[in-house]
Design an enzyme around this catalytic site. Sequence first.
Site, PDB file in Angstrom:
ATOM      1  N   SER A 104       0.852  -1.195   0.000  1.00 22.89           N
ATOM      2  CA  SER A 104       0.000   0.000   0.000  1.00 22.89           C
ATOM      3  C   SER A 104       0.880   1.234   0.000  1.00 22.89           C
ATOM      4  CB  SER A 104      -0.873   0.017   1.251  1.00 22.89           C
ATOM      5  OG  SER A 104      -1.512   1.270   1.399  1.00 22.89           O
ATOM      6  N   TYR A 134      -1.352  -0.653  10.524  1.00 25.97           N
ATOM      7  CA  TYR A 134      -1.473  -1.012   9.100  1.00 25.97           C
ATOM      8  C   TYR A 134      -0.261  -0.484   8.326  1.00 25.97           C
ATOM      9  CZ  TYR A 134      -3.522  -1.202   4.385  1.00 25.97           C
ATOM     10  OH  TYR A 134      -3.757  -1.466   3.055  1.00 25.97           O
TER      11      TYR A 134
HETATM   12  N1  LIG Z   1      -8.834  -0.833  -0.707  1.00 27.44           N
HETATM   13  C1  LIG Z   1      -7.799   0.007  -0.625  1.00 27.44           C
HETATM   14  O1  LIG Z   1      -7.961   1.255  -0.662  1.00 27.44           O
HETATM   15  C2  LIG Z   1      -6.412  -0.526  -0.512  1.00 27.44           C
HETATM   16  C3  LIG Z   1      -5.357   0.390  -0.660  1.00 27.44           C
HETATM   17  C4  LIG Z   1      -4.061  -0.076  -0.566  1.00 27.44           C
HETATM   18  C5  LIG Z   1      -3.832  -1.414  -0.340  1.00 27.44           C
HETATM   19  N2  LIG Z   1      -4.862  -2.271  -0.186  1.00 27.44           N
HETATM   20  C6  LIG Z   1      -4.565  -3.683   0.078  1.00 27.44           C
HETATM   21  O2  LIG Z   1      -5.202  -4.458  -0.905  1.00 27.44           O
HETATM   22  C7  LIG Z   1      -5.466  -5.766  -0.389  1.00 27.44           C
HETATM   23  C8  LIG Z   1      -6.907  -6.140  -0.649  1.00 27.44           C
HETATM   24  O3  LIG Z   1      -7.716  -5.226   0.059  1.00 27.44           O
HETATM   25  P1  LIG Z   1      -9.213  -4.908  -0.361  1.00 27.44           P
HETATM   26  O4  LIG Z   1      -9.386  -3.455  -0.212  1.00 27.44           O
HETATM   27  O5  LIG Z   1      -9.550  -5.582  -1.629  1.00 27.44           O
HETATM   28  O6  LIG Z   1      -9.985  -5.575   0.868  1.00 27.44           O
HETATM   29  P2  LIG Z   1     -11.125  -6.678   0.982  1.00 27.44           P
HETATM   30  O7  LIG Z   1     -12.172  -6.483  -0.048  1.00 27.44           O
HETATM   31  O8  LIG Z   1     -11.510  -6.665   2.414  1.00 27.44           O
HETATM   32  O9  LIG Z   1     -10.358  -8.038   0.634  1.00 27.44           O
HETATM   33  C9  LIG Z   1      -9.435  -8.584   1.507  1.00 27.44           C
HETATM   34  C10 LIG Z   1      -9.119  -9.991   1.057  1.00 27.44           C
HETATM   35  O10 LIG Z   1      -8.183 -10.533   1.991  1.00 27.44           O
HETATM   36  C11 LIG Z   1      -8.636 -11.818   2.363  1.00 27.44           C
HETATM   37  N3  LIG Z   1      -8.162 -12.155   3.703  1.00 27.44           N
HETATM   38  C12 LIG Z   1      -8.238 -11.418   4.838  1.00 27.44           C
HETATM   39  N4  LIG Z   1      -7.749 -12.098   5.866  1.00 27.44           N
HETATM   40  C13 LIG Z   1      -7.339 -13.287   5.379  1.00 27.44           C
HETATM   41  C14 LIG Z   1      -6.758 -14.442   5.951  1.00 27.44           C
HETATM   42  N5  LIG Z   1      -6.490 -14.518   7.273  1.00 27.44           N
HETATM   43  N6  LIG Z   1      -6.475 -15.496   5.162  1.00 27.44           N
HETATM   44  C15 LIG Z   1      -6.735 -15.438   3.828  1.00 27.44           C
HETATM   45  N7  LIG Z   1      -7.275 -14.381   3.224  1.00 27.44           N
HETATM   46  C16 LIG Z   1      -7.589 -13.328   3.993  1.00 27.44           C
HETATM   47  C17 LIG Z   1     -10.154 -11.708   2.318  1.00 27.44           C
HETATM   48  O11 LIG Z   1     -10.743 -12.978   2.173  1.00 27.44           O
HETATM   49  P3  LIG Z   1     -11.482 -13.826   3.330  1.00 27.44           P
HETATM   50  O12 LIG Z   1     -12.099 -12.854   4.281  1.00 27.44           O
HETATM   51  O13 LIG Z   1     -12.458 -14.643   2.567  1.00 27.44           O
HETATM   52  O14 LIG Z   1     -10.408 -14.642   3.937  1.00 27.44           O
HETATM   53  C18 LIG Z   1     -10.328 -10.890   1.049  1.00 27.44           C
HETATM   54  O15 LIG Z   1     -10.295 -11.740  -0.073  1.00 27.44           O
HETATM   55  C19 LIG Z   1      -5.080  -5.713   1.091  1.00 27.44           C
HETATM   56  O16 LIG Z   1      -3.789  -6.239   1.250  1.00 27.44           O
HETATM   57  C20 LIG Z   1      -5.082  -4.224   1.387  1.00 27.44           C
HETATM   58  O17 LIG Z   1      -4.233  -3.898   2.460  1.00 27.44           O
HETATM   59  C21 LIG Z   1      -6.160  -1.866  -0.264  1.00 27.44           C
END
Ligand SMILES: NC(=O)c1ccc[n+]([C@@H]2O[C@H](COP(=O)([O-])OP(=O)(O)OC[C@H]3O[C@@H](n4cnc5c(N)ncnc54)[C@H](OP(=O)(O)O)[C@@H]3O)[C@@H](O)[C@H]2O)c1
Length: 263
Positions: free
Chosen positions: A150, A163
């Site tokens: 991120s 985070y």
């Molecule tokens: N959205 C943003 O603005 C943003 C910005 C920068 C970086 N990111 C990064 O992008 C990535 C995805 O985020 P997102 O925004 O798409 O969030 P999201 O929709 O909440 O998706 C998170 C994913 O992580 C999986 N996950 C969480 N805990 C887990 C575990 N213990 N074991 C296996 N899988 C797990 C969830 O699946 P299950 O719950 O089914 O396990 C889900 O598929 C993250 O690393 C986040 O830090 C997001």
Amino acid sequence: MSLNQPITNFEQLNVWIIGASSGIGKACASWFAGQGANLILSARRLENLEELKHSIQLKSTNQHIHSVALDVTSSEQVGQALSQVQSIWNKVDIVLFVSGIYTPVRADDFDMDVTSKMIDTNLMGPMRIVSAVMPSLLKQGFGHIALVGSVAGYSGLPKSLVYGPTKAALLNFAESLYYDLKPKGINVHIICPGFVETPATAINDFQMPALISADQAAIEIGAGLQRGDFEIHFPKKFSYFLKFLRILPYPIYFWLLKTFVKI
Ligand SMILES: NC(=O)c1ccc[n+]([C@@H]2O[C@H](COP(=O)([O-])OP(=O)(O)OC[C@H]3O[C@@H](n4cnc5c(N)ncnc54)[C@H](OP(=O)(O)O)[C@@H]3O)[C@@H](O)[C@H]2O)c1
């Protein structure tokens, strides 16, 4: 200059997406499927993976998609999932680690249970996966490890007491990994998104600057892999602004945060 091998054609590449049940990972699954890749979708919620598997649009009839549930905080489950992946494929071309959790934490609500869980998922999780896949990647002598970090890892930001450090450490991890694996023919990518509209950011109670959709994020990730970038960061106007902030002297950096960031 490309630091990694550009991927000019995704057709029939085997792509393991960890964190595919929602948000950015789910959008990436659709993007890779549209490019003709074979997929293994992983996360904890098997029902979401199964639903995605059946709804996804494939490019051709000879592609296949499987779902393998795992919790990245369990070394045992990571090992079992890898065995399943290896029983389906004899090579993995791309390991895309997307899983992550975000809980806003400030100094006055600094809870160690929340902290441990975030470090275990966001930092130890990708380390567990990389450690598990390493012997087979080294043996095959090719492949890509792509880790979603991120822009919050660039420098300390409000509400990011835990985070931010997980993502800063992941960036550092990817840099060291690149150095070690490049001579072995294995490509390493760190992906640094800005704000992306997903279930994770739905909790934010402030207006997110330069917000993009998960589908746009997937296109950026795919384009970065096609170019062979080491760091895939987007949207550029926001990520370059944060890169600029981190090189400022601390008095100016903290003054800018205090003056302009109202969260
Ligand atoms: N959205 C943003 O603005 C943003 C910005 C920068 C970086 N990111 C990064 O992008 C990535 C995805 O985020 P997102 O925004 O798409 O969030 P999201 O929709 O909440 O998706 C998170 C994913 O992580 C999986 N996950 C969480 N805990 C887990 C575990 N213990 N074991 C296996 N899988 C797990 C969830 O699946 P299950 O719950 O089914 O396990 C889900 O598929 C993250 O690393 C986040 O830090 C997001």
